[in-house]
Design an enzyme around this catalytic site. Structure first.
Site, PDB file in Angstrom:
ATOM      1  N   SER A  13       1.422   1.678  -1.339  1.00 42.87           N
ATOM      2  CA  SER A  13       0.747   0.391  -1.425  1.00 42.87           C
ATOM      3  C   SER A  13       1.561  -0.684  -0.705  1.00 42.87           C
ATOM      4  O   SER A  13       1.885  -0.525   0.467  1.00 42.87           O
ATOM      5  CB  SER A  13       0.499   0.066  -2.908  1.00 42.87           C
ATOM      6  OG  SER A  13      -0.479  -0.912  -3.057  1.00 42.87           O
ATOM      7  N   ASP A  30     -10.210   4.385  -1.367  1.00 37.32           N
ATOM      8  CA  ASP A  30      -9.132   3.638  -2.005  1.00 37.32           C
ATOM      9  C   ASP A  30      -9.594   2.201  -2.203  1.00 37.32           C
ATOM     10  O   ASP A  30      -9.953   1.527  -1.239  1.00 37.32           O
ATOM     11  CB  ASP A  30      -7.879   3.677  -1.126  1.00 37.32           C
ATOM     12  CG  ASP A  30      -6.650   3.098  -1.813  1.00 37.32           C
ATOM     13  OD1 ASP A  30      -6.775   2.063  -2.496  1.00 37.32           O
ATOM     14  OD2 ASP A  30      -5.560   3.672  -1.646  1.00 37.32           O
ATOM     15  N   HIS A  82      -6.305   5.130  -5.772  1.00 38.59           N
ATOM     16  CA  HIS A  82      -5.313   4.443  -4.947  1.00 38.59           C
ATOM     17  C   HIS A  82      -4.100   5.328  -4.719  1.00 38.59           C
ATOM     18  O   HIS A  82      -3.446   5.742  -5.673  1.00 38.59           O
ATOM     19  CB  HIS A  82      -4.909   3.157  -5.655  1.00 38.59           C
ATOM     20  CG  HIS A  82      -3.941   2.306  -4.897  1.00 38.59           C
ATOM     21  ND1 HIS A  82      -4.054   2.062  -3.555  1.00 38.59           N
ATOM     22  CD2 HIS A  82      -2.838   1.628  -5.300  1.00 38.59           C
ATOM     23  CE1 HIS A  82      -3.073   1.270  -3.165  1.00 38.59           C
ATOM     24  NE2 HIS A  82      -2.324   0.996  -4.206  1.00 38.59           N
TER      25      HIS A  82
END
Length: 530
Positions: A244, A473, A501
């Site tokens: 991320s 995602d 995710h």
């Protein structure tokens, strides 16, 4: 824990969730002991590379050679002690890399030693900005596969301003409750001005309380800290696994220090050149797609509580959020929070879409809330925000989120621009577009000028970098991974066809590809989809 579920705690927890730029317009210490032999008196590659002292500004007066002034940081020794089952240490870095002779801070490090003979250190970061990399590294057996842990010491760090590393503090717990419960979809000028005033008050509190570090928690500075960490670990090149927002740190590092890049895995991508508006729209369409996938699953099983068709189910969720906007539900036992607002519901919903494994919990929570009982959905919102039911926050992650984000990306404070975006975003994402269009208003009111420059990174001079993206995602859309993989001079894209995710730990196929690269330098085939 099996390899296919090794990161379930990461994906259902909040360690990668603060990247969401929503609600509140935020829709996501141990002392060292004796030396254990892992530190080194003469770190390999200890001198900073050419970008280390030049990209953040000119050197301080009296420091004719900035690289020389930084040498004391690059040659420091780490003293590892025992902290709650893991090794821990402190890394000293300058507050301002343009003034290395000025104030310093210490970054908290954790280490889980390799189960076998270590071939080196693998530095990990879970995202955020604001998530604790120290805690994440301490959960190494839930972050990497047994094969990787057999061969690497796994090292985590709290970035500057986060967790145990000189944490940024702006607001009390009650004030954070107000921020997170704020109206994410202001409908008219009066509501818009009210929201702007509220986030402006928070921004001013940060300027008043956070101190000089508030202007020095940018991703560029975190990347420079990472190079100091590399040297202190005794590594000629940095091996790194970032998820991320952690991919933003990694790609920024690669662009600053291409010759220092070892094995780099960037999973769930935030491209350094993405603007605030692009981020908001990308997440709006990402969460819209994730929500639709959830509703499709519900409808396909029959007797779906949201309705008999996907469109009906999507509309039911939108209607519920509008009802909360007009009339929040009463809630008790949540400390100062007595009203379950659209803002809190947004956080609870968002958590449910980070992992398909969370869908059953989301169903029970959303069904209860629609029936008048918001406590289960509030519990999910609390998990997202790192908040306990008594109103106490476990850490400063939500505050650090703003501090970092608002330095990295300049944002507008023009309400008309946000209102226009809300209308346009809603056409592409009817459920999430309106709320996420307002996601950068806090940064528009930030009192410290942004230092980040959105730029395409090429990282020319690195070896191959493995970039991973999920097809559905919600927080970091596949298009972001495709974009970065195209921009980087030497990258290989691995696509994971799945909900949720990030990808590593969710599929044998992905695990094998990542492990093969980290352990042997073997890249997956060009164009591979797992």
């Amino acid at each position: 824990m099996s390899r296919t579920s090794l990161t379930s705690s990461r994906r259902t927890g909040r360690s990668t969730l603060a990247l969401l730029a929503a609600s509140a317009l935020a829709l996501s210490a141990c002392s060292g002991g004796s030396d254990d032999g892992a530190s080194t008196s003469s770190p390999v590659g200890s001198q900073p590379s050419s970008g280390a002292a030049t990209t953040s500004g000119s050197s301080s007066a009296g420091a004719a050679d900035p690289a020389k002034a930084l040498e004391k940081f690059y040659t420091q020794k780490l003293t590892w002690g025992d902290c709650e089952g893991v090794k821990c240490a402190k890394l000293t870095v300058p507050v301002d890399y343009a003034d290395p002779g000025g104030q310093t801070i210490q970054l908290a490090l954790s280490k889980v030693a390799a189960k076998g003979k270590a071939k080196g250190s693998l530095v990990v970061n879970p995202g955020g900005p604001g998530a604790s990399g120290y805690d994440y590294g301490a959960m190494a057996d839930g972050v990497v596969t047994p094969k990787v842990l057999e061969s690497f010491d796994v090292v985590g760090f709290d970035p500057r301003g986060v967790g145990r590393s000189a944490p940024i503090t702006c607001a009390s717990d009650a004030e954070m409750d107000t921020m997170l419960g704020i109206d994410p979809t202001p409908d008219d000028k009066t509501e818009q001005s009210s929201v702007q005033k509220s986030v402006g008050t928070f921004a001013q509190a940060c300027k008043d309380k956070a101190g000089p570090l508030l202007g020095h928690v940018s991703t560029v500075e975190v990347a420079k800290d990472l190079d100091v960490l590399r040297a202190a670990l005794g590594s000629e090149k940095l091996d790194y696994l970032g998820f991320s927002y952690g991919t933003f740190i990694g790609s920024t590092y690669a662009d600053l220090f291409p010759q220092r890049v070892g094995r780099f895995v960037l999973d769930g991508v935030v491209p350094p050149d993405v603007t605030s508006q692009e981020m908001n729209l990308g997440q709006a369409t990402g969460f819209e797609a994730a929500t639709r996938s959830y509703v499709e699953d519900c409808v396909s099983k029959g007797d779906c509580y949201l309705g008999s068709t996907v469109d009906a189910g999507m509309q039911r969720i939108r209607t519920f959020l509008k009802q909360l906007d007009a009339k929040p539900l009463p809630i008790s036992g949540e400390g100062p929070v007595t009203r379950f607002t659209e803002g809190w519901a947004t956080l609870g919903l968002a958590l449910g879409f980070y992992s398909k494994a969370s869908w059953p919990s989301l169903t029970e929570a959303l069904k209860a809330a629609m029936g008048g009982d918001p406590k289960p959905l509030m519990a999910m919102a609390n998990q997202y925000a790192g908040r306990q039911a008594n109103g106490a926050y476990r850490d400063n992650s939500m505050q650090a989120f703003y501090a970092v984000s608002c330095l990295d990306r300049k944002a507008s404070n023009n309400l008309d621009e946000y209102a226009k975006d809300a209308t346009e975003f809603a056409k592409k994402a009817p459920t999430w577009g309106n709320m996420l269009a307002w996601g950068s208003l806090t940064c528009g009111e930030w009192k410290v000028p942004a230092t980040g420059k959105q730029k395409k990174v090429t990282a020319d001079g690195t070896g191959p970098i493995l970039v991973i993206g999920n097809t559905r995602d919600p927080a970091t859309p596949l298009a972001f991974a495709q974009r970065l993989a195209k921009d980087l001079k030497h990258a290989r894209l691995l696509t994971f066809d799945a909900d949720g995710h990030t990808a590593y730990g969710q599929s044998e196929c992905v695990n094998d590809a990542v492990d093969g690269y980290l352990l042997n330098g073997t890249l997956p085939p060009d164009g591979q989809t797992c």
